[in-house]
Scaffold this motif. Sequence first.
Motif, PDB file in Angstrom:
ATOM      1  N   UNK A  13      47.621  31.110  22.470  1.00 55.30           N
ATOM      2  CA  UNK A  13      48.291  29.945  21.892  1.00 55.30           C
ATOM      3  C   UNK A  13      47.278  28.926  21.381  1.00 55.30           C
ATOM      4  N   UNK A  14      46.188  28.738  22.119  1.00 58.82           N
ATOM      5  CA  UNK A  14      45.140  27.816  21.674  1.00 58.82           C
ATOM      6  C   UNK A  14      44.622  28.209  20.289  1.00 58.82           C
ATOM      7  N   UNK A  15      44.408  29.495  20.092  1.00 56.95           N
ATOM      8  CA  UNK A  15      43.876  29.963  18.813  1.00 56.95           C
ATOM      9  C   UNK A  15      44.886  29.781  17.686  1.00 56.95           C
ATOM     10  N   UNK A  16      46.167  29.921  17.991  1.00 53.95           N
ATOM     11  CA  UNK A  16      47.194  29.658  16.985  1.00 53.95           C
ATOM     12  C   UNK A  16      47.167  28.188  16.565  1.00 53.95           C
ATOM     13  N   UNK A  17      47.015  27.299  17.545  1.00 48.22           N
ATOM     14  CA  UNK A  17      46.929  25.874  17.242  1.00 48.22           C
ATOM     15  C   UNK A  17      45.696  25.579  16.400  1.00 48.22           C
ATOM     16  N   UNK A  18      44.556  26.120  16.792  1.00 51.42           N
ATOM     17  CA  UNK A  18      43.309  25.861  16.062  1.00 51.42           C
ATOM     18  C   UNK A  18      43.379  26.371  14.626  1.00 51.42           C
ATOM     19  N   UNK A  19      44.062  27.489  14.439  1.00 53.65           N
ATOM     20  CA  UNK A  19      44.166  28.058  13.094  1.00 53.65           C
ATOM     21  C   UNK A  19      44.788  27.060  12.118  1.00 53.65           C
TER      22      UNK A  19
ATOM     23  N   UNK B  45      45.642  12.471   8.947  1.00 52.79           N
ATOM     24  CA  UNK B  45      45.057  13.789   9.182  1.00 52.79           C
ATOM     25  C   UNK B  45      45.528  14.391  10.501  1.00 52.79           C
ATOM     26  N   UNK B  46      45.418  13.626  11.586  1.00 53.42           N
ATOM     27  CA  UNK B  46      45.790  14.164  12.893  1.00 53.42           C
ATOM     28  C   UNK B  46      47.297  14.374  12.986  1.00 53.42           C
ATOM     29  N   UNK B  47      48.069  13.453  12.401  1.00 52.31           N
ATOM     30  CA  UNK B  47      49.520  13.616  12.416  1.00 52.31           C
ATOM     31  C   UNK B  47      49.962  14.821  11.614  1.00 52.31           C
ATOM     32  N   UNK B  48      49.321  15.041  10.466  1.00 53.77           N
ATOM     33  CA  UNK B  48      49.639  16.205   9.642  1.00 53.77           C
ATOM     34  C   UNK B  48      49.271  17.498  10.371  1.00 53.77           C
ATOM     35  N   UNK B  49      48.160  17.470  11.097  1.00 51.50           N
ATOM     36  CA  UNK B  49      47.738  18.653  11.852  1.00 51.50           C
ATOM     37  C   UNK B  49      48.734  18.977  12.966  1.00 51.50           C
ATOM     38  N   UNK B  50      49.214  17.940  13.676  1.00 51.03           N
ATOM     39  CA  UNK B  50      50.218  18.166  14.726  1.00 51.03           C
ATOM     40  C   UNK B  50      51.529  18.635  14.104  1.00 51.03           C
TER      41      UNK B  50
ATOM     42  N   UNK C  19      53.733  22.196  14.683  1.00 51.55           N
ATOM     43  CA  UNK C  19      55.168  22.244  14.961  1.00 51.55           C
ATOM     44  C   UNK C  19      55.903  23.129  13.960  1.00 51.55           C
ATOM     45  N   UNK C  20      55.603  22.972  12.675  1.00 52.40           N
ATOM     46  CA  UNK C  20      56.301  23.732  11.639  1.00 52.40           C
ATOM     47  C   UNK C  20      56.004  25.226  11.729  1.00 52.40           C
ATOM     48  N   UNK C  21      54.858  25.593  12.271  1.00 57.69           N
ATOM     49  CA  UNK C  21      54.507  27.009  12.405  1.00 57.69           C
ATOM     50  C   UNK C  21      54.815  27.542  13.806  1.00 57.69           C
ATOM     51  N   UNK C  22      55.463  26.721  14.641  1.00 57.38           N
ATOM     52  CA  UNK C  22      55.807  27.103  16.014  1.00 57.38           C
ATOM     53  C   UNK C  22      54.575  27.556  16.796  1.00 57.38           C
ATOM     54  N   UNK C  23      53.458  26.886  16.535  1.00 54.35           N
ATOM     55  CA  UNK C  23      52.210  27.225  17.223  1.00 54.35           C
ATOM     56  C   UNK C  23      51.999  26.399  18.481  1.00 54.35           C
TER      57      UNK C  23
ATOM     58  N   UNK D 207      54.559  23.084  25.116  1.00 55.55           N
ATOM     59  CA  UNK D 207      54.802  21.817  25.814  1.00 55.55           C
ATOM     60  C   UNK D 207      53.570  21.169  26.438  1.00 55.55           C
ATOM     61  N   UNK D 208      52.684  21.960  27.038  1.00 58.13           N
ATOM     62  CA  UNK D 208      51.499  21.367  27.659  1.00 58.13           C
ATOM     63  C   UNK D 208      50.613  20.719  26.606  1.00 58.13           C
ATOM     64  N   UNK D 209      50.497  21.365  25.461  1.00 56.23           N
ATOM     65  CA  UNK D 209      49.728  20.802  24.352  1.00 56.23           C
ATOM     66  C   UNK D 209      50.368  19.490  23.886  1.00 56.23           C
ATOM     67  N   UNK D 210      51.688  19.473  23.707  1.00 56.22           N
ATOM     68  CA  UNK D 210      52.374  18.264  23.264  1.00 56.22           C
ATOM     69  C   UNK D 210      52.242  17.145  24.300  1.00 56.22           C
ATOM     70  N   UNK D 211      52.292  17.507  25.578  1.00 59.10           N
ATOM     71  CA  UNK D 211      52.136  16.513  26.643  1.00 59.10           C
ATOM     72  C   UNK D 211      50.733  15.909  26.589  1.00 59.10           C
TER      73      UNK D 211
END
Length: 445
Positions: free
Chosen positions: A216-222, A256-261, A265-269, A272-276
């Motif tokens: 999941x971390x790698x999906x987020x980083x991508x 930039x950071x808001x667009x990245x977050x 979300x839009x890619x379901x990457x 909950x722990x990441x969002x927290x």
Amino acid sequence: MPENPYLTRVRTLSDRLVAIQKPIQILDAIKWPNHIQETFFATGEKELPKIDREFYKQQALSFDDQKVYGELLELRRDIKRQLGNKDGLGRILLDTVDQYLVVIDMLRHRGEPLFGESSIRLYGSAHEKLRGDRKTLREVGERLCAIFSSPAVEHLKRPYANDIPACQAVDLLARKLHTYFNEGDIKVMLSNGIVSDAAAGGDTIKLNESAMFSELDLQVLEVHEGWVHVGTTYNGRAQPYATWLGVGSPRITANQEGLAVLMETLTFSSFPIRARRISDRVTAVAMAEEGANFIEVYNHFREKGISRHDSYRVTQRVFRGGMVEGGAVFTKDISYVKGFVENVNFIKSAIESGVPEILPMMFVGKVTLDDIPILYQHYLEGTIAAPQYLPPMFRDLNGLFVWFGLSSGMSLVDMGSVKRHYRKLFDKLPKTAPLFEASADIEIN
């Protein structure tokens, strides 16, 4: 064809800004060495880290602040003289120069109250209200923390263990990104000089060599570091005239950071722990701004059941550069929640106003939301180039239009009444395990 004098001036002034700001490294100037964490844990987490004004004085800046400050003032005068206050691109340039002047003031006062004041001028405060709303960032952050730390989160946990060492994660992430970027346009490498697990700079993503990662971390980083941070860097660098769009000043951080977050979300990457973790950063900034010291903020997260490592990490991010006694801190970490909300509101507003065609300009480079209408007008005139790297949902806007159009329409619904209706049904449910359990054997592609 003869050169357009106006565009020549824009390009020349823009190139000067890119060159002047290059040696300014904010995070490098305020970073803490690893032994600070080791000492904090070794002393029982009872003593404030030995970080003060004298500590920062011994950490020389990576640039000659007097020289760079003078060059920025000279550039500012030239922008006003050559482009004027009423020119759209000129105003963006002036705002960016002004931000770098504040950056230098902030770094000159590391470990002092003025550091915190400058940080708020650059990034904002956790106590400010969201653009066009009555809610403060702290209120939104606390609400999100409650949602993402609810008992229901335990039902969603899947066996995505952090069992991928950084050396392997580098290769896996590079493979993912090579399907989005042209060959050779992006580098993924190990680093021992970053505080976070990963960071993007220019055309490079760095992974902390001591960190462990999950799938999941790698999906987020991508999508977070790759599609947004590196992608907008390349799109900005490709500009024929507005070359400053390839570099980021603090004024563009929230976007930039808001667009990245949002892309997470839009890619379901995301998960909950990441969002927290992102929501916790707003709380940490708010507490520190109100005068809580390093230990008090750290203990707040420990009492919430967050690990020693993660509690230290979120606290350290806020106090770096500021005062460990509290009051004057680094407020950048509000940018993730602030930017997410503002990006969502911008997209909804563009759709409801009938101008969804401007949305791809969110990726045209390092921009603020207020820049986009100006840049779009110049795009129509041929001054600004369209973004080359663009996520699929922003390339074909049909799905995005429907998703956010429905979201806007749902705002008419009285959710308080709806939740009361369904709560009567949900309260009757037995407390059970998730309906579907993920397999423990997960193959990483």
